[in-house]
Design a protein around this motif. Structure first.
Motif, PDB file in Angstrom:
ATOM      1  N   ASP A 112       0.821  -1.209   0.000  1.00  0.00           N
ATOM      2  CA  ASP A 112       0.000   0.000   0.000  1.00  0.00           C
ATOM      3  C   ASP A 112       0.863   1.270   0.000  1.00  0.00           C
ATOM      4  O   ASP A 112       0.692   2.168   0.816  1.00  0.00           O
ATOM      5  CB  ASP A 112      -0.947  -0.003   1.203  1.00  0.00           C
ATOM      6  N   LEU A 120       2.290   4.501  -2.322  1.00  0.00           N
ATOM      7  CA  LEU A 120       2.045   5.316  -3.509  1.00  0.00           C
ATOM      8  C   LEU A 120       3.374   5.668  -4.154  1.00  0.00           C
ATOM      9  O   LEU A 120       4.256   6.238  -3.506  1.00  0.00           O
ATOM     10  CB  LEU A 120       1.306   6.605  -3.139  1.00  0.00           C
ATOM     11  N   ASN A 132      -0.520   3.252  -7.110  1.00  0.00           N
ATOM     12  CA  ASN A 132      -0.397   2.605  -5.802  1.00  0.00           C
ATOM     13  C   ASN A 132      -0.078   1.133  -5.995  1.00  0.00           C
ATOM     14  O   ASN A 132      -0.583   0.488  -6.912  1.00  0.00           O
ATOM     15  CB  ASN A 132      -1.698   2.758  -5.014  1.00  0.00           C
ATOM     16  N   LYS A 151       4.359   6.610   1.907  1.00  0.00           N
ATOM     17  CA  LYS A 151       3.346   5.909   2.703  1.00  0.00           C
ATOM     18  C   LYS A 151       3.195   6.646   4.025  1.00  0.00           C
ATOM     19  O   LYS A 151       4.204   7.050   4.621  1.00  0.00           O
ATOM     20  CB  LYS A 151       3.790   4.460   2.949  1.00  0.00           C
TER      21      LYS A 151
END
Length: 804
Positions: free
Chosen positions: A537, A539, A554, A578
């Motif tokens: 998770d 980006l 992402n 993140k």
């Protein structure tokens, strides 16, 4: 000169005047002229009016009528002179239509600017709604349109008048076509043929010239009648032509005849049925097209009832045996005026014809209309020089790609000084060249092995495809059309250009450059810096220039990999972010990208640490010379660092040029490389790090931390020490402003309550590195050099954090 269509062809009756009138008085000559006008024998009328003027030169009413006869005969030069004299002498407005008539003549002479002025002079006094006023208003629009057409000729068309005697003579020649190696055409002949008129009138004969030899009469000519306008079927088995008769002194009416090929030559001609040859009306100008089911289509011209007005184009189906169907009027193309001389081009399914009922440059102009989806398309006007300010007719494409047509333009034979005759012309389409060149983005390096596809828009089917091989170019022969060009290569994104050849360069050569983008993927994997475990998770952002995001993606909640296309980028910075972690950054240089083969994937691993602001330090921020707020001694500024660095980056090429202007060879190449890297890597990277730093600063402020950012600034030693001290204070102020205005002022509340501070240590020139030039006269070293550029900076050297 519209006699050509109304009578099928023109009669230049120079020999017809002698002895016609024995009148010796002005009144007798005037009566003879009036009778000639009624008989539409305009040349004779000119001669008689001329006799009156010889005896009574002040008769401007006669000059006016003489000019009208000259205009209708086509002697536009004479008509212009006479009308101009009449207009200048008319002090009492006796000839209110004179400006209109003179404008009309000047239009046919191609003097459109003068014609427009005269038409406007006429409309200024003409009654509203009068027919001539409406015509004048229409002609003004037509003159403006004609000027545009004349100013944009088709330079790829070469028009030549065919030689004198064969085929062109002092009389009119027209309706020419090649049958094998034989030129077949119609020609007025001054020969004895039993004409009972005195003096005798010329007669039209079909002539044949084999391989450029002298023309001889065709064997199927009628001894007592005009024979003209031959049309041959594409297979050569059928011929349709005209036989015509004088119905007045100069007017002619025609009928169509049919003959078929036999072993002994052409069969005896048969007159077409009255369904085609309507009694009492002229039927003329045939053209034959072969249909797909073994029949033929006859295109012809007639003023028969049931048309749109004037001369109309008709067509009828017929068989090789000479059985004809019911004619059909081409209502979609015909106009209330004259439409004539049809020619159907089978390969392009296009009908060419001449008309006075649409916008024209002068008299009859040639148009074309494609037959598509069972309908005639909107007719298109052919370019100059095929069309002129005179009459242009009998367009006929030949097997060699040339065009034969008929015109009475200025180069044609004349009888009345500047009038009369139609001659045969040849138009040759000169080659138009298109060179296509392929380059690879982003550096525009020549790209070999490219397939170029040329399509005539809007058609979907490609018309030509070429492979460039070991070069980056391909050449095409094109024509006056709209084109689409596509360049393709495996593992590259294609490029497309749209080309219009409506405006031709003088050399008829076009060059189109296409830029293909290599397909290069970037795969970024993210990990925890401490544990080296995959970090999900996250980006991933790509920045091609400072502050300008190119792409982002992402990794997903269950993945640590993000994949994006980066082909075509010069260089870029990759940032993985993140919440709760410090971002990681990687710079991909131009050299790295060039080393990657198209169709490949490059890989980057990024490692994110739990948030700690000191991990970003130091952050070095560079400034342009004397920025911000040059030539001042202010110690503060309203500008932000973001504003100054964006302007600084736009001056990259200026710095390279000024610094390397006097260098040569390898020394210059090295200087360009080093200074370029400074902008691309040091200036850009500093700003990207500042963005990431500011982006995570909020996490700690929201958590309640008090943060003090320690900044010091430097200046090159170009100015005095006290000036440089003020300049470094302004640079620190721009950094402070950056934080205050970041993300629409998200940190302003923390600055106000003292939770966020920017503490400063301006150093000015005192901390400048030794050896940096301070010579204002040598700006190459003191302003544009790499050493001086590195001195103009601010550094975030420490972040102090305290918990409340």
């Amino acid at each position: 000169m519209n006699k050509l269509t109304g009578a099928t062809f023109i009669v230049c009756s120079i020999a017809m005047l002698a002895g016609r009138a024995g009148a010796q008085t002005p009144r007798a000559y005037e009566n003879a002229a009036n009778n000639a006008m009624e008989a539409k024998d305009y040349y004779a009328a000119m001669q008689y009016f001329g006799k009156v003027l010889e005896m009574e030169p002040a008769r401007f009413d006669v000059s006016y009528r003489y000019a009208d006869a000259a205009r209708q005969f086509g002697a536009y030069g004479q008509a212009e002179v006479l009308l101009q004299q009449t207009l200048e002498a008319d002090k009492n407005g006796k000839f209110p239509d004179a400006p209109f008539r003179l404008a009309n003549v000047k239009k046919y002479l191609g003097k459109y600017d003068e014609a427009i002025r005269l038409y406007r002079r006429f409309t200024a006094s003409a009654a509203m709604g009068s027919p001539l006023r409406k015509l004048a208003e229409q002609d003004i629009e037509q003159c403006v349109w004609a000027l545009e057409r004349l100013n944009n000729p088709d330079n790829s068309i070469l028009v030549e008048r065919l030689p004198d005697e064969t085929p062109n003579t002092a009389q009119s020649e027209f309706a020419a076509t090649m049958r094998g190696n034989t030129l077949v055409y119609s020609s007025f002949r001054e020969i004895e043929w039993g004409d009972k008129n005195y003096p005798g009138r010329p007669i039209v004969k079909v002539m044949e010239s084999r391989e450029g030899t002298d023309g001889v009469p065709a064997g199927f000519n009628d001894v007592k009648r005009h024979t003209a306008n031959t049309a041959f079927s594409p297979d050569g088995k059928v011929m349709i032509f005209n036989k015509c008769d004088y119905v007045d002194v100069g007017a002619i009416s025609c009928e169509l005849y049919f003959a078929s090929e036999t072993a002994a030559g052409w069969s005896a001609p048969l007159k077409l049925p009255e369904t085609i040859n309507t009694p009492g009306f002229t039927t003329t100008q045939p053209h034959i097209r072969a249909t797909e089911n073994g029949y033929y289509e006859l295109y012809f011209v007639s003023n028969r009832p049931g048309g749109q007005g004037g001369l109309d184009i008709w067509k009828a189906l017929f068989s090789a045996a000479g059985n004809f169907g019911k004619p059909e009027n081409l209502a979609a193309l015909n106009t209330p005026q004259d439409d004539a001389t049809p020619f159907f081009d089978e390969p392009d399914k296009t009908l060419y014809f001449s008309t006075t009922g649409r916008q024209t440059i002068g008299g009859f102009d040639i148009y074309k209309s494609a037959w598509k989806d069972n309908a005639w398309q909107e007719p298109e006007h052919l370019d100059v020089p095929l069309n002129s300010s005179y009459d242009d007719l009998y367009f006929a494409l030949q097997n060699d790609g040339t065009v034969l047509f008929t015109s009475n333009r200025e180069a044609s034979a004349t009888v009345a000084d500047d009038a009369c005759c139609f001659d045969i012309y040849k138009a040759t389409y000169l080659p138009i060249e298109l060179k296509t060149l392929a380059f690879a983005n982003p550096d525009e390096d020549p790209l070999a092995g490219v397939v170029f596809t040329l399509t005539e828009a809007p058609d979907a089917a490609p018309s030509a495809t070429k492979f460039s091989g070991d070069k980056n170019e391909a050449d095409f022969a094109i024509r006056r059309e709209q084109y689409t060009v596509i360049a393709q290569k495996e593992f590259y994104t294609p490029d497309t250009v749209y080309l219009s050849t409506n405006t031709l360069p003088a050399d008829r050569k076009f060059v189109e450059k296409l830029f293909l983008t290599p397909q290069i993927a970037l795969a970024v994997k993210t990990y925890h810096e401490w544990t080296k475990d995959p970090l999900f998770d996250v980006l991933v952002r790509i920045y091609e220039t400072p502050g300008v995001k190119s792409n982002q993606k992402n990794t997903g909640a269950n993945s640590n990999e993000s994949k994006m296309e980066v082909g075509g980028l010069r260089m870029f910075t990759v940032i993985a972010e993140k919440p709760g972690f410090l971002p990681d950054t990687a710079v991909v240089t131009a050299e790295e990208l060039k080393a990657i083969k198209a169709g490949s994937t490059m890989y980057k691993n990024l490692f994110l640490s739990p948030a700690n602001m000191s991990a970003y330090l130091p952050i070095t921020l560079f400034f342009d010379n004397d920025q911000p707020d040059p030539r001042t001694r202010y110690t503060t500024t309203s500008q932000t660092y973001e504003q100054t660095v964006e302007r600084y980056m736009t001056r990259r090429e200026i710095f390279l040029e000024r610094y390397t202007a006097h260098l040569q060879g390898a020394e210059k190449e090295s200087a360009v490389l080093q200074l370029g890297k400074f902008f691309d890597e040091e200036v850009q990277t500093g700003y990207v790090k500042l963005e990431a730093f500011a982006g995570n600063l909020g996490l700690f402020l929201k958590g309640g931390s008090n943060i003090e950012i320690m900044v010091k600034a430097f200046a090159s030693p170009l100015a005095s020490s006290d000036y440089n001290m003020a300049l470094t204070q302004r640079r620190i102020a721009s950094v402070r402003n950056y934080f205050r205005k970041f993300d629409n002022g998200v940190f302003e509340q923390y600055v106000r309550n003292g939770q966020l501070k920017v503490s400063t240590l301006p150093l000015g020139e005192s901390a400048a590195a030794p050896g940096v030039s301070d010579d204002a006269r040598d700006k190459r070293r003191s302003v544009f050099s790499l050493e001086a550029s590195r001195e103009r900076r601010a550094e975030i050297i420490e972040v102090r954090m305290f918990k409340n």
